[in-house]
Design an enzyme around this catalytic site. Structure first.
Site, PDB file in Angstrom:
ATOM      1  N   ASN A 139       0.856  -1.199   0.000  1.00  0.00           N
ATOM      2  CA  ASN A 139       0.000   0.000   0.000  1.00  0.00           C
ATOM      3  C   ASN A 139       0.886   1.242   0.000  1.00  0.00           C
ATOM      4  O   ASN A 139       2.109   1.143   0.061  1.00  0.00           O
ATOM      5  CB  ASN A 139      -0.974  -0.023   1.187  1.00  0.00           C
ATOM      6  CG  ASN A 139      -0.252  -0.059   2.525  1.00  0.00           C
ATOM      7  OD1 ASN A 139       0.449   0.880   2.882  1.00  0.00           O
ATOM      8  ND2 ASN A 139      -0.401  -1.159   3.249  1.00  0.00           N
TER       9      ASN A 139
ATOM     10  N   ASP B 268      -5.097  -5.926   5.209  1.00  0.00           N
ATOM     11  CA  ASP B 268      -6.200  -6.668   5.823  1.00  0.00           C
ATOM     12  C   ASP B 268      -6.201  -8.129   5.373  1.00  0.00           C
ATOM     13  O   ASP B 268      -6.580  -9.015   6.116  1.00  0.00           O
ATOM     14  CB  ASP B 268      -7.543  -6.025   5.441  1.00  0.00           C
ATOM     15  CG  ASP B 268      -7.702  -4.672   6.121  1.00  0.00           C
ATOM     16  OD1 ASP B 268      -7.189  -4.528   7.246  1.00  0.00           O
ATOM     17  OD2 ASP B 268      -8.306  -3.767   5.516  1.00  0.00           O
TER      18      ASP B 268
ATOM     19  N   LYS C 112       8.005 -17.660  -9.861  1.00  0.00           N
ATOM     20  CA  LYS C 112       7.356 -16.493 -10.452  1.00  0.00           C
ATOM     21  C   LYS C 112       6.169 -16.950 -11.320  1.00  0.00           C
ATOM     22  O   LYS C 112       6.331 -17.853 -12.155  1.00  0.00           O
ATOM     23  CB  LYS C 112       8.373 -15.732 -11.300  1.00  0.00           C
ATOM     24  CG  LYS C 112       7.863 -14.406 -11.782  1.00  0.00           C
ATOM     25  CD  LYS C 112       8.913 -13.674 -12.578  1.00  0.00           C
ATOM     26  CE  LYS C 112       8.268 -12.501 -13.285  1.00  0.00           C
ATOM     27  NZ  LYS C 112       9.069 -12.015 -14.389  1.00  0.00           N
TER      28      LYS C 112
ATOM     29  N   PRO D 212      -4.315 -11.303  10.834  1.00  0.00           N
ATOM     30  CA  PRO D 212      -4.714 -10.998  12.213  1.00  0.00           C
ATOM     31  C   PRO D 212      -4.719  -9.489  12.423  1.00  0.00           C
ATOM     32  O   PRO D 212      -3.930  -8.774  11.793  1.00  0.00           O
ATOM     33  CB  PRO D 212      -3.613 -11.658  13.058  1.00  0.00           C
ATOM     34  CG  PRO D 212      -2.464 -11.851  12.134  1.00  0.00           C
ATOM     35  CD  PRO D 212      -3.024 -11.968  10.747  1.00  0.00           C
ATOM     36  N   ASP D 213      -5.618  -8.998  13.274  1.00  0.00           N
ATOM     37  CA  ASP D 213      -5.651  -7.569  13.593  1.00  0.00           C
ATOM     38  C   ASP D 213      -4.708  -7.323  14.778  1.00  0.00           C
ATOM     39  O   ASP D 213      -4.992  -7.748  15.904  1.00  0.00           O
ATOM     40  CB  ASP D 213      -7.085  -7.132  13.911  1.00  0.00           C
ATOM     41  CG  ASP D 213      -7.193  -5.624  13.959  1.00  0.00           C
ATOM     42  OD1 ASP D 213      -6.381  -4.991  14.683  1.00  0.00           O
ATOM     43  OD2 ASP D 213      -8.054  -5.062  13.262  1.00  0.00           O
ATOM     44  N   ILE D 214      -3.595  -6.679  14.489  1.00  0.00           N
ATOM     45  CA  ILE D 214      -2.556  -6.491  15.515  1.00  0.00           C
ATOM     46  C   ILE D 214      -3.082  -5.626  16.662  1.00  0.00           C
ATOM     47  O   ILE D 214      -2.930  -5.958  17.843  1.00  0.00           O
ATOM     48  CB  ILE D 214      -1.300  -5.847  14.885  1.00  0.00           C
ATOM     49  CG1 ILE D 214      -0.793  -6.713  13.733  1.00  0.00           C
ATOM     50  CG2 ILE D 214      -0.215  -5.619  15.937  1.00  0.00           C
ATOM     51  CD1 ILE D 214       0.249  -6.057  12.839  1.00  0.00           C
TER      52      ILE D 214
ATOM     53  N   PHE E 273      -5.013   4.120  14.916  1.00  0.00           N
ATOM     54  CA  PHE E 273      -5.219   5.117  13.870  1.00  0.00           C
ATOM     55  C   PHE E 273      -6.413   4.685  13.036  1.00  0.00           C
ATOM     56  O   PHE E 273      -6.711   3.490  12.936  1.00  0.00           O
ATOM     57  CB  PHE E 273      -3.983   5.219  12.968  1.00  0.00           C
ATOM     58  CG  PHE E 273      -3.002   6.252  13.440  1.00  0.00           C
ATOM     59  CD1 PHE E 273      -2.950   7.494  12.844  1.00  0.00           C
ATOM     60  CD2 PHE E 273      -2.155   5.984  14.504  1.00  0.00           C
ATOM     61  CE1 PHE E 273      -2.062   8.457  13.273  1.00  0.00           C
ATOM     62  CE2 PHE E 273      -1.255   6.942  14.951  1.00  0.00           C
ATOM     63  CZ  PHE E 273      -1.210   8.189  14.330  1.00  0.00           C
TER      64      PHE E 273
ATOM     65  N   LYS F  42     -14.679   2.138  15.635  1.00  0.00           N
ATOM     66  CA  LYS F  42     -13.428   1.369  15.647  1.00  0.00           C
ATOM     67  C   LYS F  42     -12.843   1.343  17.051  1.00  0.00           C
ATOM     68  O   LYS F  42     -12.364   0.315  17.515  1.00  0.00           O
ATOM     69  CB  LYS F  42     -12.445   2.019  14.668  1.00  0.00           C
ATOM     70  CG  LYS F  42     -11.474   1.068  14.067  1.00  0.00           C
ATOM     71  CD  LYS F  42     -10.808   1.666  12.854  1.00  0.00           C
ATOM     72  CE  LYS F  42     -11.685   1.598  11.618  1.00  0.00           C
ATOM     73  NZ  LYS F  42     -11.071   2.198  10.453  1.00  0.00           N
TER      74      LYS F  42
ATOM     75  N   LYS G 126     -12.444  -2.249  18.891  1.00  0.00           N
ATOM     76  CA  LYS G 126     -11.108  -2.755  19.193  1.00  0.00           C
ATOM     77  C   LYS G 126     -10.685  -2.454  20.638  1.00  0.00           C
ATOM     78  O   LYS G 126      -9.548  -2.722  21.024  1.00  0.00           O
ATOM     79  CB  LYS G 126     -10.083  -2.171  18.212  1.00  0.00           C
ATOM     80  CG  LYS G 126     -10.360  -2.515  16.740  1.00  0.00           C
ATOM     81  CD  LYS G 126      -9.153  -2.292  15.850  1.00  0.00           C
ATOM     82  CE  LYS G 126      -9.529  -2.394  14.381  1.00  0.00           C
ATOM     83  NZ  LYS G 126      -8.378  -2.424  13.490  1.00  0.00           N
TER      84      LYS G 126
END
Ligand code: C5P
Length: 402
Positions: free
Chosen positions: A210, A280, A290, A306-308, A324, A338, A342
């Protein structure tokens, strides 16, 4: 508290009659325990000699951009890296204008451009020059970029006029420079930060990534270290140098970031800031070789990472947890949801998709939400935004301990 003890301070003296007061600033800072070095512009040397500063600092004085000419062999980059903070006193109108426009025409301006440490400017000039809109525009620009100021003060000037433009008194510098290092309740606190993008491998040469540059997280790490915290930065691949004073753990994938972060929780952390842009999803399989350009269409099956942040907030060693939220709409509602989902202590939300802000930009603007309150950090350089955010975190972290 001895905030200046063993701090490495670089005093830059620029050309102005007030330079006669600068040796006294060196003496005061040294008496407070700081290690002070001095760099002078050529104009400054018209007012005070190099020898004077050599005598009061007990060190060679830096006057040239070219290493061969400095006795200690420290070049401009080394000097910029060496300094925990830079003080420019007096800062002339011309020098202020140079740094406002990012010039690197001599040693002093080059150091300011090359440094990531906080810079304090103590302007001194004729009152009309200070009032001039050009100077005021430069000051505004520098404040937005996170430069700090001491003075000018008001009174009678060497030119016979009266007004704002006198160099702040040498006695004020110990307190003002100490403030730059004030630990804002973070002294000795352990802070764990994630930053940057993650790269999810598709085959040995391709990945899903990203646009995160990592700059926000790196600025947070260097400001936290500046505030005397013990900082660990778990970072995805970025083009940034390791922040001064932080231990860097480099990772590539979201899973590696997850593992490294949770491992750090074993040695109890006080604060966690999740500034990374974690992928995600990741490919279910990474091809051994390749992938060849044979098929017209191919499908990549992905599975959730996994969501850290959520894992940290649910961990038995849960630190004060800050997340964030990058949102394109309904910023407050989405960020609050959020935060609840969380189970965070705080969330810093920014609108993404705007030009010159957020991802890949040097600037950011944040809306920070916590239990019963919220704050706005106006758009500024990320280093400045990091300072404001860490002050808020420090305040709320301390309140959470009561
Ligand atoms: O849910 P969302 O991805 O929008 O949340 C963003 C926040 O969660 C950021 O603080 C980010 O660092 C963190 N995060 C994480 N692990 C993930 C996804 C997001 O720590 N897998």
């Amino acid at each position: 508290m001895d905030f200046l003890l063993s701090k490495k301070l670089l005093l830059i003296v620029t050309g102005g009659v007030a330079a006669y007061k600068s040796p006294e600033i060196v003496r005061k800072l040294r008496s407070a325990g700081a290690d002070v070095r001095v760099a002078m512009t050529s104009a400054a040397q018209e007012f005070v000699t190099e020898l004077t500063f050599q005598a009061v600092s007990g060190q060679d004085v830096f006057t040239s951009l070219f290493v061969g000419e400095t006795d200690s062999g420290m070049g401009h980059i080394e000097l910029a890296r060496w300094a925990d903070a830079i003080i420019v006193a007096p800062a002339s109108a011309d020098f202020i204008s140079q740094i406002a426009t990012g010039q690197a025409k001599d040693l002093a301006s080059t150091i300011c451009l090359a440094s990531t440490s906080p810079i304090l400017l103590a302007p001194a000039m004729n009152q009309q020059m200070w009032k001039n809109l050009a100077t005021q525009a430069n000051i505004k620009k520098l404040k937005q970029r996170g430069f700090l100021f001491n003075g000018p003060s008001s009174g009678e000037q060497a030119c016979g006029e009266v007004g704002l433009g006198r160099l702040a008194e040498p006695e004020t510098f110990v307190a003002v420079v100490s403030d730059m290092f004030k630990t804002n309740h973070l002294s000795g606190s352990k802070i764990l930060i994630t930053a940057g993008p993650t790269q999810e491998p598709i085959d040995p040469v391709r990945y899903i990534g990203n646009r995160s540059s990592g700059l926000m997280g790196y600025c947070l790490a260097s400001v936290a270290a500046e505030m005397s915290a013990i900082v660990t930065l778990v970072s995805g691949p970025t083009a940034l140098p390791a922040p001064k004073g932080a231990s860097l753990i480099a990772v590539n994938t979201a899973r590696q970031m997850f593992k490294a972060t949770l491992r750090e929780l074993d040695s109890k952390q006080d604060i966690f800031i999740g500034a990374a842009a974690v992928a995600d999803y990741t490919p279910v399989k990474t091809a051994m070789n390749k992938i060849k350009k044979i098929e017209e269409t191919i499908t990549l099956e992905m599975k959730k990472n996994p969501d850290i942040l959520a894992a940290v907030s649910q961990h038995p060693n849960r630190p004060f947890t800050v997340g964030f939220a990058a949102e394109t709409e309904n910023l407050e509602r989405n960020a609050m949801n959020k935060m609840k989902k969380k189970e965070l202590n705080m969330i810093a939300a920014n609108l993404v998709g705007l030009s010159d802000q957020g991802f890949g930009s040097s600037k950011n603007e944040l809306f920070v939400f916590y239990k019963r309150s919220k704050s706005h950090i106006p758009r500024a350089e990320k280093l400045q935004v990091a300072r404001s955010l860490l002050n808020l975190i420090a305040k709320n972290y301390k309140a959470s301990k009561k």
